[in-house]
Write an enzyme that holds these catalytic residues in place. Structure first.
Site, PDB file in Angstrom:
ATOM      1  N   ARG A  54      25.937  19.765  74.800  1.00 53.49           N
ATOM      2  CA  ARG A  54      27.039  18.799  74.931  1.00 53.49           C
ATOM      3  C   ARG A  54      26.589  17.408  75.416  1.00 53.49           C
ATOM      4  O   ARG A  54      27.045  16.408  74.861  1.00 53.49           O
ATOM      5  CB  ARG A  54      28.145  19.343  75.834  1.00 53.49           C
ATOM      6  CG  ARG A  54      28.745  20.678  75.332  1.00 53.49           C
ATOM      7  CD  ARG A  54      30.067  21.032  76.004  1.00 53.49           C
ATOM      8  NE  ARG A  54      31.113  20.113  75.584  1.00 53.49           N
ATOM      9  CZ  ARG A  54      31.539  19.095  76.267  1.00 53.49           C
ATOM     10  NH1 ARG A  54      31.044  18.886  77.475  1.00 53.49           N
ATOM     11  NH2 ARG A  54      32.438  18.279  75.798  1.00 53.49           N
ATOM     12  N   TYR A 103      27.536  14.797  72.591  1.00 47.67           N
ATOM     13  CA  TYR A 103      28.786  14.032  72.800  1.00 47.67           C
ATOM     14  C   TYR A 103      28.694  13.083  73.997  1.00 47.67           C
ATOM     15  O   TYR A 103      29.727  12.655  74.508  1.00 47.67           O
ATOM     16  CB  TYR A 103      29.966  14.974  73.066  1.00 47.67           C
ATOM     17  CG  TYR A 103      30.081  16.166  72.153  1.00 47.67           C
ATOM     18  CD1 TYR A 103      30.493  16.027  70.830  1.00 47.67           C
ATOM     19  CD2 TYR A 103      29.802  17.452  72.624  1.00 47.67           C
ATOM     20  CE1 TYR A 103      30.618  17.140  70.011  1.00 47.67           C
ATOM     21  CE2 TYR A 103      29.928  18.566  71.805  1.00 47.67           C
ATOM     22  CZ  TYR A 103      30.334  18.396  70.495  1.00 47.67           C
ATOM     23  OH  TYR A 103      30.459  19.501  69.692  1.00 47.67           O
ATOM     24  N   CYS A 134      11.225  18.889  73.271  1.00 48.61           N
ATOM     25  CA  CYS A 134      10.462  17.700  72.907  1.00 48.61           C
ATOM     26  C   CYS A 134      11.305  16.669  72.185  1.00 48.61           C
ATOM     27  O   CYS A 134      11.070  16.370  71.005  1.00 48.61           O
ATOM     28  CB  CYS A 134       9.263  18.109  72.072  1.00 48.61           C
ATOM     29  SG  CYS A 134       8.236  19.249  72.984  1.00 48.61           S
ATOM     30  N   GLU A 135      12.320  16.180  72.843  1.00 47.80           N
ATOM     31  CA  GLU A 135      13.169  15.108  72.313  1.00 47.80           C
ATOM     32  C   GLU A 135      13.694  14.302  73.486  1.00 47.80           C
ATOM     33  O   GLU A 135      14.084  14.882  74.509  1.00 47.80           O
ATOM     34  CB  GLU A 135      14.393  15.677  71.571  1.00 47.80           C
ATOM     35  CG  GLU A 135      14.046  16.438  70.339  1.00 47.80           C
ATOM     36  CD  GLU A 135      15.199  16.486  69.343  1.00 47.80           C
ATOM     37  OE1 GLU A 135      16.082  15.597  69.378  1.00 47.80           O
ATOM     38  OE2 GLU A 135      15.191  17.416  68.539  1.00 47.80           O
TER      39      GLU A 135
HETATM   40  N1  LLP Z   1      42.236  25.022  67.338  1.00 49.55           N
HETATM   41  C1  LLP Z   1      41.474  24.432  66.407  1.00 49.55           C
HETATM   42  C2  LLP Z   1      41.919  24.439  65.018  1.00 49.55           C
HETATM   43  C3  LLP Z   1      40.274  23.811  66.792  1.00 49.55           C
HETATM   44  O1  LLP Z   1      39.525  23.221  65.869  1.00 49.55           O
HETATM   45  C4  LLP Z   1      39.874  23.824  68.148  1.00 49.55           C
HETATM   46  C5  LLP Z   1      38.621  23.205  68.578  1.00 49.55           C
HETATM   47  C6  LLP Z   1      40.699  24.489  69.080  1.00 49.55           C
HETATM   48  C7  LLP Z   1      41.882  25.058  68.633  1.00 49.55           C
HETATM   49  C8  LLP Z   1      40.367  24.583  70.537  1.00 49.55           C
HETATM   50  O2  LLP Z   1      40.360  23.333  71.145  1.00 49.55           O
HETATM   51  P1  LLP Z   1      40.166  23.221  72.728  1.00 49.55           P
HETATM   52  O3  LLP Z   1      41.393  23.811  73.372  1.00 49.55           O
HETATM   53  O4  LLP Z   1      38.947  23.957  73.091  1.00 49.55           O
HETATM   54  O5  LLP Z   1      40.046  21.770  72.965  1.00 49.55           O
HETATM   55  N2  LLP Z   1      32.120  21.479  70.650  1.00 49.55           N
HETATM   56  C9  LLP Z   1      33.039  20.470  71.145  1.00 49.55           C
HETATM   57  C10 LLP Z   1      34.479  20.865  70.983  1.00 49.55           C
HETATM   58  C11 LLP Z   1      34.853  21.178  69.557  1.00 49.55           C
HETATM   59  C12 LLP Z   1      36.282  21.581  69.389  1.00 49.55           C
HETATM   60  C13 LLP Z   1      36.516  22.088  68.022  1.00 49.55           C
HETATM   61  N3  LLP Z   1      37.818  22.590  67.772  1.00 49.55           N
HETATM   62  C14 LLP Z   1      32.696  20.169  72.596  1.00 49.55           C
HETATM   63  O6  LLP Z   1      31.765  20.761  73.132  1.00 49.55           O
HETATM   64  O7  LLP Z   1      33.324  19.313  73.208  1.00 49.55           O
END
Ligand code: LLP
Length: 420
Positions: free
Chosen positions: A315, A319, A345-346
């Site tokens: 993360r 991000y 190594c980055e």
């Molecule tokens: N529903 C759908 C259709 C989604 O695409 C997602 C997340 C969620 C629910 C759940 O969202 P949450 O409640 O967790 O915000 N890898 C990224 C976050 C990617 C989220 C993708 N979709 C990070 O580490 O911030």
């Protein structure tokens, strides 16, 4: 819930619920993820309480953390699942989540995946495009079955979050534009094997304000009225996930405030509400535990070099995400600014720059907070580093819920072609 609510310091030492982290680390090599079962249960219960006066189903977004122990904990509390692949469906079912509590999102579901979901009788397909609708209809008709569907509507709302996790703007690949919804629903109503039952929306992740949600749900409410007037039987509104968590000092609206807003925007429509929270259930229920390998003094700064890297928690690199970094044993030491980096190594393998951490030495344990969601699931074996093991704590007990694989296991996944 703050990053440290379930990971308090007692006498200068970090605990997970009732166990000292150092005790766990004496039995499992760092880096590893560590989750608090009580934290997961508490956040799920907060959703249940907040929505207890609405007809609502929490479908945990499995992508945030798909470990069987996590899914089973939530399944036992009555959670459903929001899934995005055949693999996630299999994980949810294996953890005891019934098919009739599964909603299936995702922009490019394959025929095989649709067939599988249909054979189980899942609660709802969240359809993201017209071609997907046609394919679901073909697959369902071929096996004399009916797929319950909602279209994922792209409301063209700015989620005010990081660009890579914003999904509800017209330029994003998700859902169908709200302006085309009426035509899409009309088409769905005439197709065999399709039962129109709902409307779905998800505008992004890590939202720290209710305003974008309210704007999106307001547009959805108008659409639902229009669709009902057109004769569609809309009785489910899937409001997606996205409520943020405190990583640093963000002030996040409570789940109750979120529930009240949902009721205000959508309550009069008499629909069942489906929620898809991921991060807000798991994020602050987990940490990544690492050890200091070296302290390196550069020309202008000191590097805290950890045995965890971007392959374990991507993360920060991906991000620019902020995670609190806390010394497990503080022993009244002073805070010092460190660049906290991993072994990969980055240059991007950096968790934080000029971060105040208690003065540390080689071998000390360091906790990277708020790593319960989108941590382990996004880890890889880049640099041929082992996939990170996971531990779950309940009270004064802990269990390894995913082992670190061996090098042999990793290497033997590769196959040498017979000409070598
Ligand atoms: N529903 C759908 C259709 C989604 O695409 C997602 C997340 C969620 C629910 C759940 O969202 P949450 O409640 O967790 O915000 N890898 C990224 C976050 C990617 C989220 C993708 N979709 C990070 O580490 O911030």
């Amino acid at each position: 819930m703050t990053p440290t609510s379930y990971f308090p310091h007692k006498n200068n030492e970090m605990f997970v619920e009732d166990i000292a982290l150092s005790q766990i680390a004496s039995q499992i090599q760092t880096p590893f993820y560590c989750y608090s079962s009580a934290a997961i249960e508490a956040s799920f219960q907060e959703y249940q309480n907040a929505f207890d006066n609405q007809d609502a189903l929490v479908c945990y977004a499995v992508k945030a953390n798909s470990n069987q122990a996590v899914l089973t904990t939530l399944a036992q509390m009555g959670s459903g699942a929001d899934v995005v692949s055949m693999g996630e469906i299999r994980r949810a079912i294996a953890a005891g989540i019934p098919a009739n509590k599964i909603v299936y999102s995702g922009v490019a579901k394959t025929q095989e995946e649709i067939e599988y979901a249909l054979s189980l009788g899942i609660f709802q397909f969240n359809v993201e495009s017209e071609p997907e609708l046609e394919l679901i209809s073909q697959v369902a008709s071929a096996v004399n079955s009916t797929a319950a569907i909602a279209f994922r509507i792209n409301p063209d709302v700015c989620a005010q979050t990081h660009a890579k996790i914003s999904t509800g703007k017209a330029e994003n690949k998700f859902g169908i534009p709200i302006s085309k919804a009426q035509i899409a629903y009309a088409r769905a109503a005439e197709l065999p094997g399709i039962k129109v039952q709902g409307v779905d929306v998800h505008i992004g992740s890590q939202l720290t304000s209710l305003a974008p949600f309210a704007e999106a749900y307001g547009r959805i409410a108008e659409l639902v009225k229009t669709l009902k007037a057109d004769g569609h039987d809309i009785n489910v509104i899937d409001v997606g996930g996205g409520l943020g968590i405190t990583y640093q000092d963000e002030v996040i609206p409570s789940k109750q405030a979120y529930a009240d807003m949902v009721k205000e925007q959508l309550g009069e429509l008499g629909c069942k509400i489906v929620l898809e929270p991921g991060r807000s259930l798991l994020g602050n229920a987990g940490i990544l535990v690492s050890s200091v390998v070296f302290i390196k003094t550069g020309e202008e700064r000191q590097f805290l070099m950890l045995d965890a890297g971007m392959n374990d928690l991507i993360r920060p690199s991906m991000y620019e995400a902020y995670h609190q970094i806390i010394a497990v044993n503080q022993n009244n030491r002073e805070l010092k600014p460190y660049d906290v980096v991993g072994p990969v190594c980055e240059t991007g393998d950096t968790f934080a720059k000029a971060r105040q951490v208690h003065q540390s030495n080689s071998g000390d344990l360091i906790a990277i907070m708020s790593s319960g969601a989108y941590g382990a699931v996004m880890s890889s074996s880049y640099n041929t580093r082992m996939l990170t093991p996971e531990v779950m704590v309940k009270g004064n007990e802990f269990a390894i819920i995913r082992n670190r694989p061996s090098y042999e296991e990793l290497i033997k996944q590769d196959i040498k072609p017979n000409w070598l």
